[in-house]
Structure formats: C-alpha cells, structure tokens
Design a protein around this motif. Structure first.
Motif, PDB file in Angstrom:
ATOM      1  N   PHE A  64     -33.233 -37.516 -20.148  1.00 13.08           N
ATOM      2  CA  PHE A  64     -33.865 -38.707 -20.478  1.00 13.08           C
ATOM      3  C   PHE A  64     -33.577 -39.811 -19.842  1.00 13.08           C
ATOM      4  O   PHE A  64     -34.192 -40.802 -18.895  1.00 13.08           O
ATOM      5  CB  PHE A  64     -34.256 -39.005 -22.074  1.00 13.08           C
ATOM      6  N   LYS A  65     -32.331 -40.274 -19.747  1.00  7.20           N
ATOM      7  CA  LYS A  65     -31.605 -41.475 -19.287  1.00  7.20           C
ATOM      8  C   LYS A  65     -31.792 -41.391 -17.944  1.00  7.20           C
ATOM      9  O   LYS A  65     -31.885 -42.313 -17.161  1.00  7.20           O
ATOM     10  CB  LYS A  65     -30.073 -41.643 -19.845  1.00  7.20           C
ATOM     11  N   LYS A  66     -31.219 -40.091 -17.260  1.00  9.24           N
ATOM     12  CA  LYS A  66     -31.037 -39.980 -15.843  1.00  9.24           C
ATOM     13  C   LYS A  66     -32.412 -39.868 -15.194  1.00  9.24           C
ATOM     14  O   LYS A  66     -32.481 -40.390 -13.960  1.00  9.24           O
ATOM     15  CB  LYS A  66     -30.217 -38.598 -15.509  1.00  9.24           C
ATOM     16  N   LEU A  67     -33.511 -39.216 -15.828  1.00  7.34           N
ATOM     17  CA  LEU A  67     -34.630 -39.269 -15.143  1.00  7.34           C
ATOM     18  C   LEU A  67     -35.777 -39.839 -15.398  1.00  7.34           C
ATOM     19  O   LEU A  67     -36.331 -40.459 -14.468  1.00  7.34           O
ATOM     20  CB  LEU A  67     -35.125 -37.602 -15.559  1.00  7.34           C
ATOM     21  N   ILE A  68     -35.968 -40.144 -16.683  1.00  3.76           N
ATOM     22  CA  ILE A  68     -37.254 -41.230 -17.380  1.00  3.76           C
ATOM     23  C   ILE A  68     -36.722 -42.702 -16.985  1.00  3.76           C
ATOM     24  O   ILE A  68     -37.994 -43.407 -16.841  1.00  3.76           O
ATOM     25  CB  ILE A  68     -37.516 -40.752 -18.655  1.00  3.76           C
ATOM     26  N   LEU A  69     -35.678 -42.941 -17.478  1.00  3.42           N
ATOM     27  CA  LEU A  69     -35.271 -44.374 -17.399  1.00  3.42           C
ATOM     28  C   LEU A  69     -34.295 -44.847 -16.355  1.00  3.42           C
ATOM     29  O   LEU A  69     -34.178 -46.228 -16.160  1.00  3.42           O
ATOM     30  CB  LEU A  69     -34.492 -44.415 -18.691  1.00  3.42           C
ATOM     31  N   SER A  70     -34.500 -43.850 -15.181  1.00  4.49           N
ATOM     32  CA  SER A  70     -33.767 -44.482 -14.015  1.00  4.49           C
ATOM     33  C   SER A  70     -34.553 -45.074 -12.939  1.00  4.49           C
ATOM     34  O   SER A  70     -35.750 -44.602 -12.322  1.00  4.49           O
ATOM     35  CB  SER A  70     -32.966 -43.057 -13.422  1.00  4.49           C
ATOM     36  N   ARG A  71     -34.789 -46.347 -12.865  1.00  2.00           N
ATOM     37  CA  ARG A  71     -35.549 -47.154 -12.010  1.00  2.00           C
ATOM     38  C   ARG A  71     -35.318 -46.519 -10.620  1.00  2.00           C
ATOM     39  O   ARG A  71     -36.424 -46.318  -9.701  1.00  2.00           O
ATOM     40  CB  ARG A  71     -35.115 -48.396 -11.712  1.00  2.00           C
ATOM     41  N   HIS A  72     -34.138 -46.211 -10.237  1.00  2.00           N
ATOM     42  CA  HIS A  72     -33.768 -45.530  -8.834  1.00  2.00           C
ATOM     43  C   HIS A  72     -34.460 -44.307  -8.543  1.00  2.00           C
ATOM     44  O   HIS A  72     -35.263 -44.072  -7.546  1.00  2.00           O
ATOM     45  CB  HIS A  72     -32.099 -45.195  -9.140  1.00  2.00           C
ATOM     46  N   VAL A  73     -34.724 -43.431  -9.574  1.00  2.00           N
ATOM     47  CA  VAL A  73     -35.340 -42.051  -9.423  1.00  2.00           C
ATOM     48  C   VAL A  73     -36.962 -42.171  -9.565  1.00  2.00           C
ATOM     49  O   VAL A  73     -37.532 -41.804  -8.569  1.00  2.00           O
ATOM     50  CB  VAL A  73     -34.881 -41.051 -10.837  1.00  2.00           C
ATOM     51  N   LEU A  74     -37.397 -43.210 -10.454  1.00  2.00           N
ATOM     52  CA  LEU A  74     -38.752 -43.523 -10.290  1.00  2.00           C
ATOM     53  C   LEU A  74     -39.314 -44.094  -9.109  1.00  2.00           C
ATOM     54  O   LEU A  74     -40.169 -43.669  -8.480  1.00  2.00           O
ATOM     55  CB  LEU A  74     -38.937 -44.277 -11.594  1.00  2.00           C
ATOM     56  N   GLN A  75     -38.574 -44.966  -8.545  1.00  2.00           N
ATOM     57  CA  GLN A  75     -38.913 -45.792  -7.275  1.00  2.00           C
ATOM     58  C   GLN A  75     -38.919 -44.529  -6.386  1.00  2.00           C
ATOM     59  O   GLN A  75     -39.869 -44.596  -5.427  1.00  2.00           O
ATOM     60  CB  GLN A  75     -37.606 -46.772  -6.790  1.00  2.00           C
ATOM     61  N   PHE A  76     -38.078 -43.675  -6.194  1.00  2.00           N
ATOM     62  CA  PHE A  76     -37.995 -42.427  -5.391  1.00  2.00           C
ATOM     63  C   PHE A  76     -39.293 -41.839  -5.376  1.00  2.00           C
ATOM     64  O   PHE A  76     -39.940 -41.304  -4.362  1.00  2.00           O
ATOM     65  CB  PHE A  76     -36.789 -41.569  -5.160  1.00  2.00           C
ATOM     66  N   LEU A  77     -39.524 -41.413  -6.579  1.00  2.00           N
ATOM     67  CA  LEU A  77     -40.764 -40.697  -7.031  1.00  2.00           C
ATOM     68  C   LEU A  77     -42.263 -41.278  -6.352  1.00  2.00           C
ATOM     69  O   LEU A  77     -42.758 -40.672  -5.795  1.00  2.00           O
ATOM     70  CB  LEU A  77     -40.769 -40.224  -8.356  1.00  2.00           C
ATOM     71  N   LEU A  78     -42.159 -42.574  -6.541  1.00  2.00           N
ATOM     72  CA  LEU A  78     -43.187 -43.417  -6.215  1.00  2.00           C
ATOM     73  C   LEU A  78     -43.468 -43.409  -4.745  1.00  2.00           C
ATOM     74  O   LEU A  78     -44.278 -43.166  -4.215  1.00  2.00           O
ATOM     75  CB  LEU A  78     -43.229 -44.924  -6.842  1.00  2.00           C
ATOM     76  N   HIS A  79     -42.334 -43.445  -4.156  1.00  2.00           N
ATOM     77  CA  HIS A  79     -42.254 -43.645  -2.562  1.00  2.00           C
ATOM     78  C   HIS A  79     -42.346 -41.988  -1.920  1.00  2.00           C
ATOM     79  O   HIS A  79     -42.838 -41.653  -1.006  1.00  2.00           O
ATOM     80  CB  HIS A  79     -40.901 -44.149  -1.913  1.00  2.00           C
TER      81      HIS A  79
END
Ligand code: GDP
Ligand code: ZN
Ligand code: ZN
Length: 569
Positions: A487-502
């Motif tokens: 949850f912390k590494k995937l859902i709350l990571s700004r880094h991961v979410l930004q990558f997914l959006l891009h």
C-alpha cells in the motif's frame, strides 16, 4: 395522459402499472409531515400502452443481452494461442543445363531435390527456390567491373583508388582497364569474374516446383487453460492433399494450389519470386459440451505484386558454395529467386469462466436500474459482489455473493519503478507520514462502529448515499491494509503514481492545481486494480474508508468536499 389513481391501483395490484416517484406524492407527504411520517410513497400509473411498452423494452433488452452472451461467448475467458510450426517440403525437380562438349552444345538434365532448392530460414518461414542465376569459379583477384553507367571509364582518371559504390562488387584500384572489346571499366579487387547484371531466366528454371508439396506441423498451446493440441491428428491420411472444401483438414499443401487459392499464376511468380503467407487460424471452444478445436487454413500473397520492375520486384537473395581447386579458394555464387512462405498462426481458445459471466451480467444490470458493487476484504480470499438494492445499512454489513478473485497478472507490475531507491522528498512537500506498525491499532476517537481496522472515518456524503462509503478493509478485527508494504510502495508513492500517469499519457503536464486530484484518482484506480485484478471489476469496486481517507490525506483537495464514487454507467 395517464390517470393518477394511486390508492385504487395499489389496492387492485394491476399488472400493467408503472411505478415511479412523483413530485405530487412528495408534496402530499410533506402535507402530512405533522404526523411525523416521512416515507416516500409509490404511485402506480395505470396505462396499458406504457406498461406494455416498458415490458417489451425489458424483454427486448434481455433477449439481446442473452443473444450477445451466447453468440460472442461472453461467458468465456479467452486466451491467445501459443504455437510452434515446422514445415517440410517434398518433391523433385529437373533443370535443363547446356554444356559444351568437344565443341558441341549438349543438353543435360540436372535433378534438384529438397536439399538443393530449400533453404532454412529463421522464424516460421521456409524458402523454395524456383529460379536462379549461377556464376561458377569465382576467385579473389583483380578484374574489370561489369559495365554500367557508373563503372564505364576512358582513362585512369575516371576511377578512384579505394572507392566503393553502393552497387559495386569490389574496391576500385584506380586503374581503367578493358572489359570486352573496346569497352573499358574501372578495375576492382573482388571475387572475379564479377557478376553480370542479368535478368532472371524466363520461364523459371524450376517451374516444376509447382508440384512440390509441403507438410506443415503445428503444435499449439493455451497455457492458462492447460490445453495442447496439434494440426495433424493420428488418424490422418498421409497421402492426402489439402483442398479448401473437399479436404480442409489435410496438412499437406501443393504449392501450385496455394497460388491458385490467391488467384496468382505459379509460373509467373516463379520467375522473380515472391512471398506467400499461410495463415493457420484456431478458434477453439474448450468447453466440454461444445468442444471444438481444429485449424482453418488460408493463404495471402504478402509481397507487392503490382510493383514495377524497377522497384526490386519479387524475392531473391544470394548465397555461395565454397571449394578449393589447385590450392586456391573458389566459390560458386547463386542468386536464388523463389518463394518465401511465412506461416502465421493466430487465434484464441475460450473456456467457461465464472468471473467473465458475472462481470458480463453485472455490467448489463445497469440497464435495469440495478448496479453491482464489488468489495474486497483483506482477511478474505474472495471478492464479494453486492447488489445496491439489497443494501440495508452500511456496505460493510451487506452479505453479497462470493466471487473468486481473478488470478494476478504480474506483467504490468514489472514495468513500475518500484525501486528501493525512491527519490528523496522534495523540500516543501509534505513527507509521508510514518504509519503505525502492524498489530493492534488504537481506535481513533471518531472511528465509526462498523470499522474493524481502526483507521476508517465517517463518510462525507449526504445521508442517502452514505452507506456506500461505510466499508472497512477487514471483515474481522485486525491490522489495516494501509499499514502494509504494497500500500505504501504502490498506492501512496507519488513517484509510482506519476510514472503511471505518464505511462498512460507520456506528455501529460502535471500542473500544481490539478496534480493532487490526478494523483488521488490514479491512486484509487491503482488500489482497485491491485485488489480486484480484473479491470472490469475495478470500475465497480468500492474503496474501504481507511484507504480512501489515507489516499485523500496524502493527496488532499485544497477546499470543498470530495465527490466520492460515481458509477461509470
Ligand atoms: P473529487 O476528486 O472531489 O471528485 O472526489 P474523489 O477524491 O472522491 O474522487 C472522485 C473520483 O474517484 C470519481 O471519478 C470516482 O468515480 C472515483 N472514485 C471515488 N471513490 C471510488 C471508489 O470507491 N471506487 C472506484 N472504483 N472509484 C472511486
Ligand atoms: Zn476500518
Ligand atoms: Zn483499514
């Protein structure tokens, strides 16, 4: 105009009546507010025509949904085919050859067998030579270029030492020498004598390749359905020849027939060569009651048959055979024209799958005003499907149907930048709040009574929709999913979410105002795909309150209320 005869119709229970909430009744009940009676009243409108029309509409929609279910096999889980192919060409051809013997021209016939005319190619392809040009006895040395516009010369000045044109056969020495008679060309260091620019022989030397046959062995596999089969069945007649209607399952094809199928003339194609596609299509139904899994063969000319002569028509390549004669290395150069056969295997295998069926039915229920919701508890192995209409109090207490969780697909996960070295927090941005470790978590003061993890918060939604957000991550008391590592590494990571959006939109500009909203919505989607596996379920999946609020705390909205779940239909 429909007549409002509420009480009468209610009493009679007419079958052709139509129920709906009417503003008139609302006013009526407001009038009776003094009696503290606030239930909504149902009005029945009696109109045969509207009633019948509505019934017809429902029956029509239902019929269509059932038709699509059966016709498109929407109850099946479909998997693309994985395959291997192997082709064997058989046949013997004869080639006429003129030789000089004692000053006399003599014609001899050379026999060509499989080893002579087929060349193994990489991938699912094989090559059958139909025509060729042969230069025998080439050896390394100095000799004049073949005369073309770029190689003709009158003196050494017309040649340049070390020069090598794109079409030249060797490296120029800088001398201009005699080619034949008065014709002079630049001397090259090359395999001599150099190859002449010649047209392919007509008719094709190996035109008899038309009668060659090819046996195609194709093994296929549907790994997730655990099913393998092949195109050659044990009871097949080994002397058969494929025919579209009379023998469509025979795996032995006559080359001439393949060209006939596509409307081409083999002898014409044989001169310059070409590319032919052999398509093997598997449309497999792996359900035991309708089991069917046999290939369909079709053919397609893949090279450009309308190309002009100048545009490199056909298909050819050069290869050489090397040998030693009187201690000098020599070679025979062969420019081979022929047909490259590409075997393309495609198709799907479908098998009944309860998840597909539920998702299909669930997504169609919205036509009848029913929408399904999916919930997942971290302490249960399955997913639950809840019908909104059945909902009494909070979503947490709704029983629902148990649905198996779709198998996890890890292929997308590997693309995520889930590295251990996440960039350090940018100064000025709030750092991730350290979460409490697993185990007994103290209940916050405003934790609602339906919460089992101690991290849920009351809903912000208006009273009527509130029950939709009354959902915890657990069914029984225990640690909250928001404290877990993924949850912390995937859902709350700004880094991961930004990558997914891009990843979705490579050139997306994340401006300060909308960034948090985009990241928050992406985090919701990320959570639902993580916990529900299939994208179809994710659209109707409800986030537990703890996760919803943890995400909102990480990517907050500056002002105002959060709108919450909106049904995609
Ligand atoms: P907003 O940003 O102010 O509109 O409010 P939210 O942060 O609640 O986000 C609303 C968006 O997230 C809508 O597109 C919703 O459909 C989606 N969303 C919110 N909650 C859920 C949920 O529980 N499940 C799913 N699948 N989507 C949700
Ligand atoms: Zn909770
Ligand atoms: Zn929780």
């Amino acid at each position: 105009m429909s007549s409002v005869r509420a009480s009468q119709a209610l009493l009679r229970g007419t079958s052709s009546s139509w129920c709906f909430e009417d503003s008139l009744t609302m006013a009526y009940s407001r009038f009776h507010l003094s009696c503290q009676h606030t239930s909504a009243k149902v009005v029945l409108i009696e109109n045969l025509w509207i009633g019948t029309l509505k019934k017809l509409f429902i029956v029509g929609t239902l019929l269509y949904i059932c038709f699509a279910l059966v016709n498109d096999k929407r109850y099946q889980w479909k998997e693309p085919v994985v395959s291997s192919v192997h082709a064997k060409v058989k046949g013997v051809g004869e080639v006429k050859k003129e030789i000089m013997e004692n000053g006399l021209k003599k014609v001899v016939w050379n026999v060509f067998d499989t080893a002579d005319y087929t060349v193994p190619l990489q991938g699912n392809s094989f090559f059958v030579m139909t025509n060729f040009l042969k230069i025998e006895g080439q050896e390394q040395g100095l000799c004049p270029e073949y005369p073309t516009r770029g190689t003709l010369c009158s003196s050494d000045r017309g040649c340049k030492k070390g020069w090598m044109g794109p079409k030249s056969k060797g490296i120029q020495t800088g001398r201009c020498i005699e080619y034949k008679g008065k014709q002079k060309t630049c001397e090259v260091s090359a395999w001599c004598p150099v190859e002449a620019v010649e047209k392919a022989p007509e008719p094709a030397l190996l035109g008899s390749a038309e009668n060659f046959t090819v046996l195609i062995k194709n093994n296929i596999d549907f790994p997730r359905h655990n099913y393998t089969t092949r195109n050659i069945l044990p009871d097949i007649n080994v002397t058969c020849t494929f025919h579209k209607t009379q023998n469509p399952q025979c795996p032995i094809f006559r080359l001439g027939d393949i060209f006939q199928e596509t409307g081409d003339n083999f002898s014409d194609v044989a001169i310059q060569g070409g590319i032919m596609g052999i398509e093997i299509y598997w449309d497999c139904n792996l359900d035991s009651w309708f089991h069917h899994c046999r290939p369909k063969y079709s053919f397609r000319r893949l090279d450009d048959k309308t190309a002009k002569e100048s545009l490199y028509p056909g298909y050819n390549f050069r290869y050489a055979k090397y040998y030693k004669e009187n201690n000098t290395e020599k070679r025979t150069l062969i420019k081979a024209f022929g047909i490259r056969f590409d075997i393309l295997v495609f198709g799907t295998g479908g098998k009944f799958d309860i998840i597909q069926l539920i998702v299909y039915i669930g997504s169609n229920l919205s036509y009848f005003g029913l929408t399904l919701k999916y919930v997942s508890f971290v302490d249960e192995p399955h997913i639950r499907m809840v019908n909104q209409r059945l909902l009494g109090r909070s979503l947490q207490d709704a029983e629902g149907e148990e649905v198996p969780r779709p198998p996890m697909d890890f292929t997308d996960l590997s693309r995520l930048p889930l590295s251990l070295h996440e960039p350090p927090p940018i100064p000025g941005q709030p750092e991730t709040i350290q979460l409490l470790s697993e185990g007994a978590t103290p209940r916050s003061s405003d934790c609602p009574n339906w919460c089992q993890c101690g991290k849920c918060l009351p809903s912000q939604l208006p009273e009527r929709q509130r029950c939709l957000e009354e959902l915890c991550c657990r069914k029984k008391l225990g640690a909250c999913i928001t404290t877990s590592e993924p949850f912390k590494k995937l859902i709350l990571s700004r880094h991961v979410l930004q990558f997914l959006l891009h990843y979705q939109e490579p050139l997306l500009v994340l401006d300060a105002d909308s960034t948090n909203s985009q990241l928050r919505h992406c985090a919701y989607r990320c959570y639902t795909t993580w916990r529900f596996g299939s994208q179809d379920l994710a659209d109707f999946a409800i986030l537990p309150s703890c996760c919803r609020w943890r995400i909102r705390r990480e990517f907050p909205k500056r002002e105002g209320q959060y709108s919450g779940f909106k049904s995609p239909y």
